[in-house]
Design a protein around this motif. Structure first.
Motif, PDB file in Angstrom:
ATOM      1  N   ARG A 188       0.822  -1.214   0.000  1.00  6.29           N
ATOM      2  CA  ARG A 188       0.000   0.000   0.000  1.00  6.29           C
ATOM      3  C   ARG A 188       0.856   1.265   0.000  1.00  6.29           C
ATOM      4  O   ARG A 188       0.331   2.360   0.116  1.00  6.29           O
ATOM      5  CB  ARG A 188      -0.943  -0.013   1.197  1.00  6.29           C
ATOM      6  CG  ARG A 188      -1.976  -1.144   1.068  1.00  6.29           C
ATOM      7  CD  ARG A 188      -2.941  -1.194   2.198  1.00  6.29           C
ATOM      8  NE  ARG A 188      -3.771   0.003   2.238  1.00  6.29           N
ATOM      9  CZ  ARG A 188      -4.572   0.314   3.240  1.00  6.29           C
ATOM     10  NH1 ARG A 188      -4.650  -0.485   4.289  1.00  6.29           N
ATOM     11  NH2 ARG A 188      -5.289   1.406   3.211  1.00  6.29           N
ATOM     12  N   HIS A 189       2.175   1.098  -0.132  1.00  7.11           N
ATOM     13  CA  HIS A 189       3.119   2.215  -0.219  1.00  7.11           C
ATOM     14  C   HIS A 189       2.946   3.188   0.941  1.00  7.11           C
ATOM     15  O   HIS A 189       2.681   4.375   0.746  1.00  7.11           O
ATOM     16  CB  HIS A 189       2.979   2.964  -1.553  1.00  7.11           C
ATOM     17  CG  HIS A 189       3.108   2.083  -2.747  1.00  7.11           C
ATOM     18  ND1 HIS A 189       4.277   1.447  -3.057  1.00  7.11           N
ATOM     19  CD2 HIS A 189       2.214   1.724  -3.690  1.00  7.11           C
ATOM     20  CE1 HIS A 189       4.095   0.735  -4.157  1.00  7.11           C
ATOM     21  NE2 HIS A 189       2.849   0.876  -4.551  1.00  7.11           N
ATOM     22  N   ARG A 190       3.137   2.681   2.165  1.00  6.45           N
ATOM     23  CA  ARG A 190       2.987   3.551   3.325  1.00  6.45           C
ATOM     24  C   ARG A 190       3.757   3.010   4.520  1.00  6.45           C
ATOM     25  O   ARG A 190       4.013   1.809   4.626  1.00  6.45           O
ATOM     26  CB  ARG A 190       1.519   3.707   3.700  1.00  6.45           C
ATOM     27  CG  ARG A 190       0.902   2.429   4.247  1.00  6.45           C
ATOM     28  CD  ARG A 190      -0.561   2.588   4.566  1.00  6.45           C
ATOM     29  NE  ARG A 190      -1.046   1.384   5.250  1.00  6.45           N
ATOM     30  CZ  ARG A 190      -1.982   1.376   6.158  1.00  6.45           C
ATOM     31  NH1 ARG A 190      -2.584   2.499   6.506  1.00  6.45           N
ATOM     32  NH2 ARG A 190      -2.369   0.252   6.720  1.00  6.45           N
TER      33      ARG A 190
ATOM     34  N   GLU B 201      -0.235   7.679   9.112  1.00  9.69           N
ATOM     35  CA  GLU B 201       0.533   7.125   8.008  1.00  9.69           C
ATOM     36  C   GLU B 201       1.303   8.179   7.238  1.00  9.69           C
ATOM     37  O   GLU B 201       0.922   9.347   7.215  1.00  9.69           O
ATOM     38  CB  GLU B 201      -0.352   6.338   7.053  1.00  9.69           C
ATOM     39  CG  GLU B 201      -1.295   7.153   6.219  1.00  9.69           C
ATOM     40  CD  GLU B 201      -2.082   6.298   5.236  1.00  9.69           C
ATOM     41  OE1 GLU B 201      -2.116   5.062   5.362  1.00  9.69           O
ATOM     42  OE2 GLU B 201      -2.665   6.878   4.326  1.00  9.69           O
TER      43      GLU B 201
ATOM     44  N   SER C 175       2.444   8.233   3.404  1.00  8.34           N
ATOM     45  CA  SER C 175       2.315   7.509   2.135  1.00  8.34           C
ATOM     46  C   SER C 175       3.371   7.983   1.146  1.00  8.34           C
ATOM     47  O   SER C 175       3.830   9.126   1.202  1.00  8.34           O
ATOM     48  CB  SER C 175       0.909   7.679   1.552  1.00  8.34           C
ATOM     49  OG  SER C 175       0.607   9.036   1.353  1.00  8.34           O
ATOM     50  N   TYR C 176       3.753   7.079   0.268  1.00  9.31           N
ATOM     51  CA  TYR C 176       4.753   7.390  -0.743  1.00  9.31           C
ATOM     52  C   TYR C 176       4.345   6.824  -2.088  1.00  9.31           C
ATOM     53  O   TYR C 176       3.458   5.978  -2.184  1.00  9.31           O
ATOM     54  CB  TYR C 176       6.140   6.895  -0.328  1.00  9.31           C
ATOM     55  CG  TYR C 176       6.280   5.389  -0.203  1.00  9.31           C
ATOM     56  CD1 TYR C 176       6.645   4.606  -1.296  1.00  9.31           C
ATOM     57  CD2 TYR C 176       6.083   4.750   1.016  1.00  9.31           C
ATOM     58  CE1 TYR C 176       6.800   3.239  -1.178  1.00  9.31           C
ATOM     59  CE2 TYR C 176       6.233   3.384   1.147  1.00  9.31           C
ATOM     60  CZ  TYR C 176       6.595   2.627   0.048  1.00  9.31           C
ATOM     61  OH  TYR C 176       6.733   1.271   0.162  1.00  9.31           O
ATOM     62  N   ARG C 177       4.993   7.335  -3.125  1.00  3.11           N
ATOM     63  CA  ARG C 177       4.743   6.894  -4.492  1.00  3.11           C
ATOM     64  C   ARG C 177       6.082   6.502  -5.103  1.00  3.11           C
ATOM     65  O   ARG C 177       6.995   7.324  -5.144  1.00  3.11           O
ATOM     66  CB  ARG C 177       4.120   8.056  -5.277  1.00  3.11           C
ATOM     67  CG  ARG C 177       3.833   7.765  -6.725  1.00  3.11           C
ATOM     68  CD  ARG C 177       3.230   8.992  -7.423  1.00  3.11           C
ATOM     69  NE  ARG C 177       4.134  10.126  -7.450  1.00  3.11           N
ATOM     70  CZ  ARG C 177       5.024  10.380  -8.410  1.00  3.11           C
ATOM     71  NH1 ARG C 177       5.146   9.548  -9.432  1.00  3.11           N
ATOM     72  NH2 ARG C 177       5.793  11.443  -8.361  1.00  3.11           N
TER      73      ARG C 177
END
Length: 96
Positions: free
Chosen positions: A9-11, A22, A24-26
């Motif tokens: 979930r990119h976090r 959280e 979050s990242y991409r």
């Protein structure tokens, strides 16, 4: 209270009073991620939770030979207080 990493979930996240905090990242490429947003429930605000998330994200990046782009305003301010982490910051790619 250990920060968890959910790569699917990119976090980076923590369960806290009021819910989940959280960062979050991409993923940008195989060696770069964009830290895009930090969120902490109101009930847990002011306890240093967002800073713990940022610290965990930078530790993960360093351990994995990653660079980071910083879009999240909180992380940008956090970096002002933690200049030792700036070596991991990559310039924003053109068109991103």
């Amino acid at each position: 209270m250990d920060v968890q990493h959910d790569s699917n979930r990119h976090r980076f996240f923590l369960e806290v009073a009021g819910g989940t905090a959280e960062l979050s990242y991409r993923p940008i490429d195989a060696r770069t991620v964009d830290l895009v947003h930090t969120g902490v429930p109101d009930e847990a605000a002011g306890q240093g939770i967002a800073g713990k998330l940022a610290k965990a994200a930078f530790a993960w990046a360093r351990q994995n030979g990653m660079k980071v782009v910083v879009t999240c305003p909180f992380v940008g301010k956090w970096l002002e207080r933690h200049p030792e982490e700036r070596d991991l910051v990559s310039p924003r790619p053109t068109g991103a």
